[in-house]
Structures are given as structure tokens and as C-alpha cells.
Design a protein around this motif. Structure first.
Motif, PDB file in Angstrom:
ATOM      1  N   ILE A 105       0.837  -1.206   0.000  1.00  0.00           N
ATOM      2  CA  ILE A 105       0.000   0.000   0.000  1.00  0.00           C
ATOM      3  C   ILE A 105       0.870   1.252   0.000  1.00  0.00           C
ATOM      4  O   ILE A 105       0.615   2.205  -0.750  1.00  0.00           O
ATOM      5  CB  ILE A 105      -0.943  -0.015   1.216  1.00  0.00           C
ATOM      6  CG1 ILE A 105      -1.976  -1.129   1.056  1.00  0.00           C
ATOM      7  CG2 ILE A 105      -1.635   1.337   1.387  1.00  0.00           C
ATOM      8  CD1 ILE A 105      -2.830  -1.357   2.283  1.00  0.00           C
ATOM      9  N   GLY A 106       1.907   1.251   0.836  1.00  0.00           N
ATOM     10  CA  GLY A 106       2.816   2.393   0.856  1.00  0.00           C
ATOM     11  C   GLY A 106       3.503   2.591  -0.478  1.00  0.00           C
ATOM     12  O   GLY A 106       3.652   3.722  -0.961  1.00  0.00           O
ATOM     13  N   GLY A 107       3.911   1.486  -1.095  1.00  0.00           N
ATOM     14  CA  GLY A 107       4.542   1.580  -2.406  1.00  0.00           C
ATOM     15  C   GLY A 107       3.588   2.103  -3.464  1.00  0.00           C
ATOM     16  O   GLY A 107       3.974   2.911  -4.321  1.00  0.00           O
ATOM     17  N   ALA A 132      -0.512   9.581   9.297  1.00  0.00           N
ATOM     18  CA  ALA A 132       0.445   8.867  10.143  1.00  0.00           C
ATOM     19  C   ALA A 132      -0.245   8.275  11.367  1.00  0.00           C
ATOM     20  O   ALA A 132       0.039   7.137  11.770  1.00  0.00           O
ATOM     21  CB  ALA A 132       1.563   9.815  10.571  1.00  0.00           C
ATOM     22  N   ALA A 133      -1.170   9.045  11.958  1.00  0.00           N
ATOM     23  CA  ALA A 133      -1.899   8.549  13.127  1.00  0.00           C
ATOM     24  C   ALA A 133      -2.771   7.358  12.765  1.00  0.00           C
ATOM     25  O   ALA A 133      -2.868   6.384  13.523  1.00  0.00           O
ATOM     26  CB  ALA A 133      -2.753   9.668  13.721  1.00  0.00           C
ATOM     27  N   LEU A 134      -3.403   7.419  11.598  1.00  0.00           N
ATOM     28  CA  LEU A 134      -4.268   6.324  11.155  1.00  0.00           C
ATOM     29  C   LEU A 134      -3.468   5.049  10.927  1.00  0.00           C
ATOM     30  O   LEU A 134      -3.842   3.967  11.400  1.00  0.00           O
ATOM     31  CB  LEU A 134      -4.998   6.725   9.876  1.00  0.00           C
ATOM     32  CG  LEU A 134      -5.880   5.647   9.242  1.00  0.00           C
ATOM     33  CD1 LEU A 134      -7.041   5.305  10.169  1.00  0.00           C
ATOM     34  CD2 LEU A 134      -6.404   6.097   7.885  1.00  0.00           C
ATOM     35  N   VAL A 135      -2.356   5.172  10.209  1.00  0.00           N
ATOM     36  CA  VAL A 135      -1.524   3.997   9.930  1.00  0.00           C
ATOM     37  C   VAL A 135      -0.965   3.420  11.228  1.00  0.00           C
ATOM     38  O   VAL A 135      -0.987   2.197  11.442  1.00  0.00           O
ATOM     39  CB  VAL A 135      -0.384   4.365   8.962  1.00  0.00           C
ATOM     40  CG1 VAL A 135       0.599   3.198   8.827  1.00  0.00           C
ATOM     41  CG2 VAL A 135      -0.946   4.735   7.593  1.00  0.00           C
ATOM     42  N   GLY A 136      -0.478   4.288  12.099  1.00  0.00           N
ATOM     43  CA  GLY A 136       0.069   3.810  13.368  1.00  0.00           C
ATOM     44  C   GLY A 136      -0.978   3.125  14.225  1.00  0.00           C
ATOM     45  O   GLY A 136      -0.719   2.066  14.816  1.00  0.00           O
ATOM     46  N   VAL A 170     -11.273  -1.926  19.398  1.00  0.00           N
ATOM     47  CA  VAL A 170     -11.240  -0.920  20.464  1.00  0.00           C
ATOM     48  C   VAL A 170      -9.851  -0.291  20.557  1.00  0.00           C
ATOM     49  O   VAL A 170      -9.715   0.917  20.791  1.00  0.00           O
ATOM     50  CB  VAL A 170     -11.653  -1.555  21.806  1.00  0.00           C
ATOM     51  CG1 VAL A 170     -11.432  -0.580  22.957  1.00  0.00           C
ATOM     52  CG2 VAL A 170     -13.118  -1.982  21.758  1.00  0.00           C
ATOM     53  N   ALA A 171      -8.811  -1.100  20.352  1.00  0.00           N
ATOM     54  CA  ALA A 171      -7.443  -0.568  20.380  1.00  0.00           C
ATOM     55  C   ALA A 171      -7.235   0.450  19.265  1.00  0.00           C
ATOM     56  O   ALA A 171      -6.610   1.501  19.472  1.00  0.00           O
ATOM     57  CB  ALA A 171      -6.437  -1.709  20.246  1.00  0.00           C
ATOM     58  N   PHE A 172      -7.764   0.155  18.078  1.00  0.00           N
ATOM     59  CA  PHE A 172      -7.645   1.105  16.971  1.00  0.00           C
ATOM     60  C   PHE A 172      -8.389   2.400  17.279  1.00  0.00           C
ATOM     61  O   PHE A 172      -7.865   3.504  17.077  1.00  0.00           O
ATOM     62  CB  PHE A 172      -8.198   0.494  15.687  1.00  0.00           C
ATOM     63  CG  PHE A 172      -8.386   1.497  14.585  1.00  0.00           C
ATOM     64  CD1 PHE A 172      -7.290   2.042  13.936  1.00  0.00           C
ATOM     65  CD2 PHE A 172      -9.657   1.917  14.220  1.00  0.00           C
ATOM     66  CE1 PHE A 172      -7.454   2.989  12.928  1.00  0.00           C
ATOM     67  CE2 PHE A 172      -9.834   2.856  13.218  1.00  0.00           C
ATOM     68  CZ  PHE A 172      -8.732   3.394  12.569  1.00  0.00           C
ATOM     69  N   SER A 173      -9.615   2.271  17.765  1.00  0.00           N
ATOM     70  CA  SER A 173     -10.420   3.452  18.071  1.00  0.00           C
ATOM     71  C   SER A 173      -9.736   4.327  19.113  1.00  0.00           C
ATOM     72  O   SER A 173      -9.656   5.552  18.967  1.00  0.00           O
ATOM     73  CB  SER A 173     -11.806   3.023  18.570  1.00  0.00           C
ATOM     74  OG  SER A 173     -12.597   4.141  18.893  1.00  0.00           O
ATOM     75  N   ALA A 174      -9.226   3.700  20.165  1.00  0.00           N
ATOM     76  CA  ALA A 174      -8.575   4.464  21.228  1.00  0.00           C
ATOM     77  C   ALA A 174      -7.290   5.120  20.735  1.00  0.00           C
ATOM     78  O   ALA A 174      -7.041   6.302  20.999  1.00  0.00           O
ATOM     79  CB  ALA A 174      -8.285   3.546  22.413  1.00  0.00           C
ATOM     80  N   ALA A 175      -6.477   4.363  20.000  1.00  0.00           N
ATOM     81  CA  ALA A 175      -5.190   4.895  19.543  1.00  0.00           C
ATOM     82  C   ALA A 175      -5.378   6.049  18.564  1.00  0.00           C
ATOM     83  O   ALA A 175      -4.655   7.054  18.631  1.00  0.00           O
ATOM     84  CB  ALA A 175      -4.371   3.782  18.898  1.00  0.00           C
ATOM     85  N   PHE A 176      -6.353   5.930  17.663  1.00  0.00           N
ATOM     86  CA  PHE A 176      -6.533   6.981  16.660  1.00  0.00           C
ATOM     87  C   PHE A 176      -7.215   8.212  17.248  1.00  0.00           C
ATOM     88  O   PHE A 176      -6.791   9.348  17.011  1.00  0.00           O
ATOM     89  CB  PHE A 176      -7.351   6.450  15.487  1.00  0.00           C
ATOM     90  CG  PHE A 176      -7.578   7.477  14.414  1.00  0.00           C
ATOM     91  CD1 PHE A 176      -6.524   7.922  13.632  1.00  0.00           C
ATOM     92  CD2 PHE A 176      -8.837   8.013  14.201  1.00  0.00           C
ATOM     93  CE1 PHE A 176      -6.720   8.885  12.645  1.00  0.00           C
ATOM     94  CE2 PHE A 176      -9.050   8.971  13.219  1.00  0.00           C
ATOM     95  CZ  PHE A 176      -7.989   9.407  12.438  1.00  0.00           C
ATOM     96  N   ASN A 177      -8.255   8.008  18.025  1.00  0.00           N
ATOM     97  CA  ASN A 177      -9.014   9.150  18.538  1.00  0.00           C
ATOM     98  C   ASN A 177      -8.308   9.877  19.676  1.00  0.00           C
ATOM     99  O   ASN A 177      -8.644  11.027  19.971  1.00  0.00           O
ATOM    100  CB  ASN A 177     -10.397   8.690  19.001  1.00  0.00           C
ATOM    101  CG  ASN A 177     -11.287   8.295  17.837  1.00  0.00           C
ATOM    102  OD1 ASN A 177     -11.442   9.036  16.878  1.00  0.00           O
ATOM    103  ND2 ASN A 177     -11.863   7.106  17.905  1.00  0.00           N
TER     104      ASN A 177
END
Length: 226
Positions: A105-107, A132-136, A170-177
Motif C-alpha cells: 500500500i505504501g509503495g 500517520a496517526a491512522l496507519v500507526g 477498540v485498540a484502533f479506536s482508542a489509539a486513533f481518537n
């Protein structure tokens, strides 16, 4: 007792290139599936889910406005793909497939920018800090999902896929938001509640196709599961 005069036939083990070819063949479907889900989620990122606006009847703060898009609704399918891959091949190959999908995807994005297909990354895709926040956040959630599945796999069969999808979401939601640039207010609390409900629903619903495919997608020898 065995006759000491009988010669034993040595068991030949697959060579390096044979094992490499097998691993690459096993990676094809998970990598393609992950790229497909992320691609569809990206294409639907600007399409609001109008059906969810009735949540404001329960509480005005739950009004999803335009932030709950079909792209966000489709995104948890990533965890469904990871669960099936983990079930069949284990954590190592699943994490490898995740890494390769991000490289592809990055390529692809880099190539599109270089060729002028994407004239301005910040306006046509996302601002750099948000991207960057979304990918991380998603990469972290994928790691959490895979490790949770590997830890919980076994009997009953539904425990690992359900908890892995739920905790990963839930981990994605918390990390991104909760990224540093996010604005923390009542709207953010409502968003976390709605997204948690979304990931809980996905975790439940994906058990149906998972259960139907249990006999087709069986764990390879060495991986527990029912």
C-alpha cells in the motif's frame, strides 16, 4: 524389537527454497484480502452512513454527523481476515502478511504521488499527521488482534475470533481518537461509544462466517483450535 540389520530410510525434510515457496504461496490470499479491505475502506471514506443518524434520538451527543462513514464501517473486516489467517497459519505468518500489505500500500501510494496521479497527498488522501496517526493506530490494532487471537485460541472456538476482533477494534479506536492532535470533548466521548458499539457488532457478526468456514479453514498441525 526391530531387527538391527534392517536399514532405516532417512526422512527427507523440505529444503530452504521449498519452504520459501510454500510460505509465499500461503501469503498471497491474506495479503490480497488485506489490501482489498483497506482499498475499499479508503474508497468509501467520504460516504457518510446516513442510517446511523437515528442514534441522535437516543442521545443528541450520539449524532454521528458526517464522521461515521461506510469506510469506517468496512474497516473492521481487516480483523476478520486476520482472524482467519491466524486460525490457519498462526501469528508469525499473519504478521508477515500484515507487514507486506502495508509495504504494498505504501509503495502504491508513493508511486501514485511520484507519477502525479495523486497531485497533493494532504488534500486528496489525508493530512500527513492524520495519515500517520491512522496507519500507526491500525498497525497497532492489527498487532493486538493477532497476539490476542494467538493467546486465546482453543476451545470454545468462538472465543479467539470474538475477543481478537473486539479488542483489536477498540485498540484502533482508542489509539486513533486519542492522538495528540485530536480534540477531546463530549463529541469525542460519544464517538468512542459509537465506535465501540461498531466493533462489538463486527466481532459478533463475523462469528457467523467464521463458524461456517471452520471445517474448510482448519488450523495447520501445531496450531491449536477447534
Amino acid at each position: 524389537m526391530l531387527d538391527s540389520g534392517v536399514d532405516r530410510v532417512p526422512v527427507s525434510r523440505p529444503g530452504f527454497f521449498s519452504r520459501l515457496a510454500t510460505t509465499l504461496a500461503r501469503l498471497v490470499v491474506p495479503v490480497v484480502a488485506l489490501c482489498l479491505v483497506l482499498g475499499v475502506a479508503f474508497l468509501l471514506r467520504d460516504m457518510p452512513m446516513q442510517e446511523a443518524r437515528h442514534l441522535s434520538v437516543i442521545d443528541p451527543r450520539l449524532d454521528t454527523g458526517d464522521w461515521l462513514t461506510w469506510g469506517l464501517v468496512v474497516l473492521p473486516a481487516v480483523f476478520f481476515v486476520l482472524n482467519l489467517t491466524s486460525r490457519r497459519y498462526g501469528a508469525a505468518l499473519t504478521l508477515t502478511a500484515t507487514f507486506i500489505s502495508w509495504l504494498l500500500i505504501g509503495g502504491a501510494v508513493g508511486w501514485a504521488v511520484h507519477e502525479g496521479i495523486v497531485a497533493n497527498f494532504a488534500t486528496e488522501i489525508a493530512p500527513y499527521p492524520e495519515a500517520a496517526a491512522l496507519v500507526g493506530a491500525l498497525a497497532t490494532a492489527q498487532l493486538v488482534n493477532v497476539l490476542t487471537f494467538d493467546w486465546m485460541r482453543g476451545i470454545p472456538w468462538w472465543k479467539a475470533p470474538f475477543l481478537a476482533a473486539l479488542i483489536g477494534g477498540v485498540a484502533f479506536s482508542a489509539a486513533f481518537n486519542m492522538r495528540p492532535t485530536a480534540l477531546w470533548d463530549d463529541g469525542m466521548v460519544a464517538r468512542l461509544i459509537v465506535e465501540s458499539g461498531l466493533y462489538f457488532s463486527w466481532a459478533l457478526l463475523q462469528l457467523l462466517p467464521t463458524g461456517m468456514m471452520r471445517r474448510t479453514i482448519r488450523p495447520l498441525p501445531g496450531f491449536g483450535g477447534a
